[in-house]
Write an enzyme that holds these catalytic residues in place. Structure first.
Site, PDB file in Angstrom:
ATOM      1  N   TYR A 158      33.642  40.528  47.734  1.00 45.18           N
ATOM      2  CA  TYR A 158      32.890  39.483  47.034  1.00 45.18           C
ATOM      3  C   TYR A 158      33.838  38.479  46.391  1.00 45.18           C
ATOM      4  O   TYR A 158      35.005  38.781  46.125  1.00 45.18           O
ATOM      5  CB  TYR A 158      31.953  40.084  45.975  1.00 45.18           C
ATOM      6  CG  TYR A 158      32.627  40.656  44.741  1.00 45.18           C
ATOM      7  CD1 TYR A 158      32.819  39.867  43.598  1.00 45.18           C
ATOM      8  CD2 TYR A 158      33.051  41.983  44.695  1.00 45.18           C
ATOM      9  CE1 TYR A 158      33.418  40.395  42.456  1.00 45.18           C
ATOM     10  CE2 TYR A 158      33.645  42.507  43.558  1.00 45.18           C
ATOM     11  CZ  TYR A 158      33.830  41.714  42.448  1.00 45.18           C
ATOM     12  OH  TYR A 158      34.427  42.223  41.318  1.00 45.18           O
ATOM     13  N   CYS A 159      33.311  37.276  46.175  1.00 48.90           N
ATOM     14  CA  CYS A 159      34.020  36.257  45.393  1.00 48.90           C
ATOM     15  C   CYS A 159      33.039  35.739  44.353  1.00 48.90           C
ATOM     16  O   CYS A 159      32.190  36.489  43.877  1.00 48.90           O
ATOM     17  CB  CYS A 159      34.599  35.156  46.294  1.00 48.90           C
ATOM     18  SG  CYS A 159      33.385  34.302  47.325  1.00 48.90           S
ATOM     19  N   TRP A 160      33.133  34.461  43.997  1.00 52.65           N
ATOM     20  CA  TRP A 160      32.275  33.956  42.912  1.00 52.65           C
ATOM     21  C   TRP A 160      30.813  33.886  43.324  1.00 52.65           C
ATOM     22  O   TRP A 160      29.933  34.427  42.663  1.00 52.65           O
ATOM     23  CB  TRP A 160      32.786  32.590  42.463  1.00 52.65           C
ATOM     24  CG  TRP A 160      31.962  31.952  41.373  1.00 52.65           C
ATOM     25  CD1 TRP A 160      31.190  30.838  41.467  1.00 52.65           C
ATOM     26  CD2 TRP A 160      31.824  32.411  40.022  1.00 52.65           C
ATOM     27  NE1 TRP A 160      30.573  30.568  40.265  1.00 52.65           N
ATOM     28  CE2 TRP A 160      30.953  31.519  39.364  1.00 52.65           C
ATOM     29  CE3 TRP A 160      32.349  33.496  39.319  1.00 52.65           C
ATOM     30  CZ2 TRP A 160      30.605  31.673  38.030  1.00 52.65           C
ATOM     31  CZ3 TRP A 160      31.992  33.650  37.984  1.00 52.65           C
ATOM     32  CH2 TRP A 160      31.134  32.743  37.354  1.00 52.65           C
ATOM     33  N   TYR A 183      29.897  37.569  42.815  1.00 51.01           N
ATOM     34  CA  TYR A 183      29.898  38.035  41.426  1.00 51.01           C
ATOM     35  C   TYR A 183      28.647  37.568  40.689  1.00 51.01           C
ATOM     36  O   TYR A 183      28.132  38.287  39.824  1.00 51.01           O
ATOM     37  CB  TYR A 183      31.146  37.533  40.697  1.00 51.01           C
ATOM     38  CG  TYR A 183      31.075  37.740  39.197  1.00 51.01           C
ATOM     39  CD1 TYR A 183      31.344  38.975  38.625  1.00 51.01           C
ATOM     40  CD2 TYR A 183      30.679  36.700  38.342  1.00 51.01           C
ATOM     41  CE1 TYR A 183      31.239  39.182  37.260  1.00 51.01           C
ATOM     42  CE2 TYR A 183      30.571  36.894  36.980  1.00 51.01           C
ATOM     43  CZ  TYR A 183      30.853  38.136  36.442  1.00 51.01           C
ATOM     44  OH  TYR A 183      30.731  38.332  35.085  1.00 51.01           O
TER      45      TYR A 183
END
Length: 353
Positions: free
Chosen positions: A91-93, A120
């Protein structure tokens, strides 16, 4: 094509990878995640500046090279010994380009890598929802007592004895009072504080009592979630009524480090000048300079903490008049262990009543 991976599916994967920058990871992250950034903090700043000044193409051209180099580094280091059947969730933002890039490369290698839908931000929505949904249903037992009653230590002893405990001061890295900052230990971010609460709520048995200290709405600079505060205010209370002598002896042990920095202690005491006047504060600051903690703590509890405690409890807790009172005169380590057992017994009595 597969269905999007949601927050609730994260336990099905071998490794949870946070592809954001180290600074983003430090603020808050999904519990158990490891940080394998596709852009470090400086690279993320450079790419963001290029995007604003020269547009998306130039930002992606330069950023793409950085991302490729970083993913290559992770493949050679952290991912080098992963077996062929490894299943990472990334995952990222927002679940966009950063985690998408890493997912693509890991799939090309042959691993069953997948991307967390929403990144996130989906975790953050989960945290907020869990707190707002679960807190009103909690079987809370709220532990109260004047300053120096060893409430936090009692909760820690109860946890060691197998009881369900929510240690808000532990999560907040702060003792909750004016002098509660821990030396050399910064408080977490508000989001990380809430993440720890939500993670615990995910793990407990909602049918059993959950013991928590009767906190105010703020612990240091952090806010206790409103839904939790409201549930605490409406819950059953167990009060530790310790003798002044036992409390002073405990405070001198638990706050002994305050004597190591008299100047910092004096600055904190100055914040009480409007409440207690210049003469009293000057006396307290003199004791701080002399490292005379017994005299200082005795007056602080008698003139500041105890009156505030007596004023606030009945107005804060709707069932204060029904509280169970445990009178104690020993706050040593052995005494705390005994109090923990008494609190657990009182909590069971409240459940049966």
């Amino acid at each position: 094509m597969r269905d999007p991976v949601r927050v609730g599916d994260r336990q099905r994967f071998d490794t949870l990878i946070d592809a954001r920058s180290p600074a983003e990871f430090a603020i808050d992250h999904i519990p158990g995640a490891i940080n394998c950034p596709v852009l470090d903090d400086e690279e993320r700043r450079i790419v963001g500046t290029l995007y604003k000044q020269q547009g998306a193409f130039e930002a992606r051209r330069v950023g793409g090279a950085m991302v490729a180099a970083n993913i290559a580094r992770h493949l050679k280091a952290q991912f080098a010994d992963r077996p062929a059947d490894w299943k990472p969730l990334i995952y990222c933002w927002r679940g966009g380009l950063r985690s998408g890039s890493m997912t693509t490369w890991l799939r090309l290698v042959g691993w069953d890598a997948q991307q967390l839908a929403g990144g996130y931000k989906s975790w953050r929505r989960h945290v907020i929802t869990q707190i707002e949904t679960l807190c009103p249903r909690l079987e809370l037992r709220v532990l109260c007592g004047a300053t120096g009653s060893a409430k936090t230590r009692v909760l820690q002893a109860m946890a060691a004895q197998g009881e369900q405990v929510l240690d808000l001061e532990g999560f907040a890295a702060h003792k909750g009072s004016l002098l509660g900052a821990l030396p050399g230990v910064p408080q977490p971010s508000q989001t990380a504080f809430e993440t720890r609460i939500a993670e615990l709520l995910d793990r407990i048995d909602p049918q059993k009592p959950l013991y928590v200290e009767g906190e105010s709405r703020r612990i240091g600079r952090l806010n206790v979630p409103t839904a939790l505060v409201e549930r605490m205010r409406a819950s059953r209370v167990i009060e530790i009524d310790a003798t002044p002598e036992a409390r002073l002896a405990y405070l001198l042990r638990d706050y002994a480090y305050l004597g190591d920095d008299p100047e910092a202690l004096s600055r904190q005491l100055a914040m009480l000048k409007e409440l207690h006047g210049k003469v009293v504060i000057a006396r307290w600051q003199q004791w701080a300079a002399e490292r005379n903690l017994p005299s200082l703590f005795a007056e602080l509890t008698a003139l500041h903490y105890d009156p505030a405690y007596k004023r606030s409890q009945a107005s804060h807790f709707a069932r204060w008049d029904e509280r169970q009172v445990l009178r104690v005169d020993d706050l040593s380590d052995e005494g705390v262990e005994a109090i923990a057992r008494r609190v657990a017994a009182a909590g069971q009595e409240l459940s049966a009543s």
